[in-house]
Design a protein around this motif. Sequence first.
Motif, short mmCIF file in Angstrom:
data_model
loop_
_atom_site.label_atom_id
_atom_site.label_comp_id
_atom_site.label_asym_id
_atom_site.label_seq_id
_atom_site.Cartn_x
_atom_site.Cartn_y
_atom_site.Cartn_z
N GLU A 151 1.19 3.98 -3.07
CA GLU A 151 0.75 5.37 -2.91
C GLU A 151 1.84 6.33 -3.36
OE1 GLU A 151 -0.54 6.17 1.03
OE2 GLU A 151 -2.24 4.78 0.95
N GLN A 169 0.81 -1.22 0.00
CA GLN A 169 0.00 0.00 0.00
C GLN A 169 0.84 1.27 0.00
OE1 GLN A 169 -3.34 0.22 -0.13
NE2 GLN A 169 -3.57 2.40 0.23
N LYS A 170 1.81 1.38 0.90
CA LYS A 170 2.58 2.61 1.04
C LYS A 170 3.41 2.89 -0.21
CE LYS A 170 5.56 5.10 4.27
NZ LYS A 170 6.26 5.05 5.58
N GLN A 191 -5.06 12.69 -3.90
CA GLN A 191 -4.43 13.01 -5.18
C GLN A 191 -5.25 14.01 -5.97
OE1 GLN A 191 -4.48 13.00 -9.33
NE2 GLN A 191 -5.83 11.53 -8.34
N MET A 251 -6.55 7.58 -0.93
CA MET A 251 -5.44 7.88 -1.83
C MET A 251 -5.90 8.69 -3.04
SD MET A 251 -2.81 5.18 -3.65
CE MET A 251 -3.94 4.58 -4.91
N TYR A 253 1.95 6.34 -7.05
CA TYR A 253 0.73 6.95 -7.59
C TYR A 253 0.80 8.47 -7.53
CZ TYR A 253 -4.32 7.74 -8.18
OH TYR A 253 -5.55 8.16 -8.63
N TYR A 254 1.41 9.00 -6.47
CA TYR A 254 1.50 10.44 -6.30
C TYR A 254 2.52 11.09 -7.24
CZ TYR A 254 -1.35 9.87 -2.10
OH TYR A 254 -2.37 9.59 -1.23
#
Length: 263
Positions: free
Chosen positions: A126, A122-123, A158, A154, A129-130
């Motif tokens: 993220e 997950q981390k 964003q 998330m 993704y950012y």
Amino acid sequence: MDTLLFEKLIRLGLQKNEACVYLSTLEMGEGSIMSISKACNLNRTTCYDILVRLCMCGIINRSLKNKKRIYIAEPPFRLHQYLQSKKRQAEQRLEELEQCLPDLKALYKTNSKPVIKFAEGQKAMEQMYYHKLDSKSTIYSVLNQKNVDIFGEMGAHQSIERYKRGIKEKVLAVKNSKGIGWYKKIYEGNKRRQENTEYRWIEDDEHYKTGGEISIFDDKVNVILSNPEENVAFEIQSQTFADFLKMLFEFSWLHGKKTMDNQ
């Protein structure tokens, strides 16, 4: 020596020996190199070097007493002043970095072959993704939220941060209950957000089982595969590949159905 205070000073940024020397001097009020080094179980040379550094930080002072050099702990608020000074220096350095970052990026070279980066968990997903928030151009995204639970917080973060930065996005979304629900929650009735993030829809089909998002921007293709059995992200950096997918996206965009709010 107070072990709890010792550990807190280390977390505040002092080295172990620095924290030991500072606390020992603070407890004694004043002391010679010999007495402080003995309290910390350090040799005199090492202790002297640490005392010099702490004097430069302003949290210990030195003086002469009976023609002998002694070291005196400054009041604890001096430590607060020192950390505030370090904070201001860090902020100034970040500002300077922001100014030279475009030049550094211009110097950053990649091979002609695509660069592929992976992220699992997950981390890490993220963080990858950012990367969208660094985009210098409109983001083209293909989104299917079927069987997807990862986009809640998330995706909302964003979307808001991208809106604040003025980064536009075109989203070609699979029209299912989750996708429509997400659009209504974030964008419906908000003209400014709709101008920033334009949606068009692809009719749902039984073949569209893979949940996730593909985002194309600048020279990057950012992919989130978020089905429970996959839960992985990867990013391909290649201007040629990104441009090719942008071309395919624009063709697909012409055939996507507009939302009622955009008509």
